[in-house]
Design a protein around this motif. Sequence first.
Motif, short mmCIF file in Angstrom:
data_model
loop_
_atom_site.label_atom_id
_atom_site.label_comp_id
_atom_site.label_asym_id
_atom_site.label_seq_id
_atom_site.Cartn_x
_atom_site.Cartn_y
_atom_site.Cartn_z
N ARG B 67 0.87 -1.19 0.00
CA ARG B 67 0.00 0.00 0.00
C ARG B 67 0.89 1.23 0.00
O ARG B 67 1.94 1.22 0.65
CB ARG B 67 -0.87 0.06 1.26
CG ARG B 67 -1.94 -0.95 1.36
CD ARG B 67 -2.99 -0.52 2.37
NE ARG B 67 -2.49 -0.39 3.71
CZ ARG B 67 -2.69 -1.30 4.67
NH1 ARG B 67 -3.36 -2.37 4.41
NH2 ARG B 67 -2.21 -1.10 5.89
N ASN B 102 -3.41 -8.90 7.53
CA ASN B 102 -4.57 -8.41 8.26
C ASN B 102 -5.26 -7.21 7.63
O ASN B 102 -6.18 -6.67 8.20
CB ASN B 102 -4.21 -8.12 9.72
CG ASN B 102 -3.07 -7.13 9.81
OD1 ASN B 102 -2.83 -6.39 8.86
ND2 ASN B 102 -2.38 -7.12 10.92
N SER B 103 -4.85 -6.77 6.47
CA SER B 103 -5.59 -5.67 5.86
C SER B 103 -5.44 -5.65 4.35
O SER B 103 -4.73 -6.48 3.77
CB SER B 103 -5.18 -4.33 6.48
OG SER B 103 -3.80 -4.21 6.43
N VAL B 104 -6.12 -4.68 3.77
CA VAL B 104 -6.26 -4.61 2.32
C VAL B 104 -4.91 -4.34 1.63
O VAL B 104 -4.04 -3.70 2.20
CB VAL B 104 -7.32 -3.51 1.98
CG1 VAL B 104 -6.85 -2.17 2.45
CG2 VAL B 104 -7.64 -3.45 0.51
N PRO B 122 -6.84 -10.41 2.85
CA PRO B 122 -8.28 -10.51 3.03
C PRO B 122 -9.05 -9.76 1.94
O PRO B 122 -10.21 -10.04 1.69
CB PRO B 122 -8.51 -9.88 4.40
CG PRO B 122 -7.36 -8.97 4.60
CD PRO B 122 -6.21 -9.57 3.88
N MET B 123 -8.41 -8.81 1.32
CA MET B 123 -9.11 -7.95 0.36
C MET B 123 -8.09 -7.27 -0.52
O MET B 123 -6.97 -7.01 -0.09
CB MET B 123 -9.88 -6.89 1.16
CG MET B 123 -11.01 -6.26 0.44
SD MET B 123 -11.74 -5.06 1.51
CE MET B 123 -13.43 -5.45 1.37
N ASN B 124 -8.46 -7.03 -1.75
CA ASN B 124 -7.57 -6.22 -2.58
C ASN B 124 -8.39 -5.24 -3.42
O ASN B 124 -9.50 -5.55 -3.83
CB ASN B 124 -6.69 -7.09 -3.47
CG ASN B 124 -7.49 -8.06 -4.29
OD1 ASN B 124 -8.71 -7.98 -4.33
ND2 ASN B 124 -6.83 -8.97 -4.94
N VAL B 125 -7.85 -4.07 -3.61
CA VAL B 125 -8.52 -3.08 -4.46
C VAL B 125 -7.56 -2.58 -5.52
O VAL B 125 -6.36 -2.58 -5.31
CB VAL B 125 -9.05 -1.87 -3.68
CG1 VAL B 125 -10.34 -2.19 -3.03
CG2 VAL B 125 -8.03 -1.36 -2.72
#
Lengths: 199, 125
Positions: B67, B102-104, B122-125
């Motif tokens: 990120r 633990n996060s995007v 857990p998530m991807n954008v």
Amino acid sequence: MMSGPSSLRSMASCWTSLTQSLKVPTLLKPTLLPTTFTRNFIVAPKREKRRIKIHPPIKGPPKNPLQALTTQALQTLDPNGTRQKMFSRHNKDSIRPGDIVQVRRRNGDPFSGVLLNIRRRGVDSAFLLRDHLTRVGVEMWFKLYSPAIEDIDLVQRKAKRARRAKLYYMRQPKHDFGSVANVVKEYTRRVRPTQRQRK
Amino acid sequence: MLTCIDNSGAALVECAQVLKRKKPAGIGDKIVVVIQKQRSLGHDLSAAAQAAVKVRRGDVCHAVVVRTKKKYRRPDGSYIRFDDNACVLVNKSGDPLGTRLNSVVGEELRRKKWSKILSLAPMNV
């Protein structure tokens, strides 16, 4: 200097053989005629009449070329003008900063967030959405007329009209909206089924 | 300083060098980091958790940026920006040290062939 008459460039016409003798018009009174009127004329070979093509005057560039290009591009990208209207300043029901907006993408998951900023630049118009995913703030700029965007939904209006155009203060923890997931979930439960039926 | 979002034991790391790049690192770039802060310090750690801690404070390690706070341009003209800079520790062959994130994370990892990290996220954008 040069041999044949054809090589003399300065001559206007070339020599040709006597092709025909001019006939004396019969209408003339015989008294007017000289007794011997048998002179031969040189008749130039028949040439096609040259036509100079006249073109219409070249149109100058449009008075405002950039404007013309923009309208042309918008006609292909947004033929119905729905997105233009959605973010227009003149439309009372347009999407405004502070509203919660969902963007459905053609390839990829929908992204929703609070609208922080609208950048109005003709075809390059874009808007900024802010959301929290797994408790991390995420911001996305989207091009308004991008073909990658399938649809833009207004999920929830801001209760009170935002008093500035750029809501960057919402990045501060004090003013942060946080995750919009619950609002969007509620919206999809309420609105999306009816939309599907209509389609 | 970046946050480390895996369960390798590091919480806060400092970037020492950007690898294979002359510009600042972006999402998907490999960097060398020094671990500055460990996650869940203290003696109340269970034995299993103690074993799970793979790095200590002061260790030098490789990491992949997942990120960035600087907005990153996507091929379709959209931009993505996160609120913080974060990374995931990896070993030299490119496998993540931790087993869970633990996060995007950013989707750019897919293009840069970090699918192992993407599958853990857990998530991807």
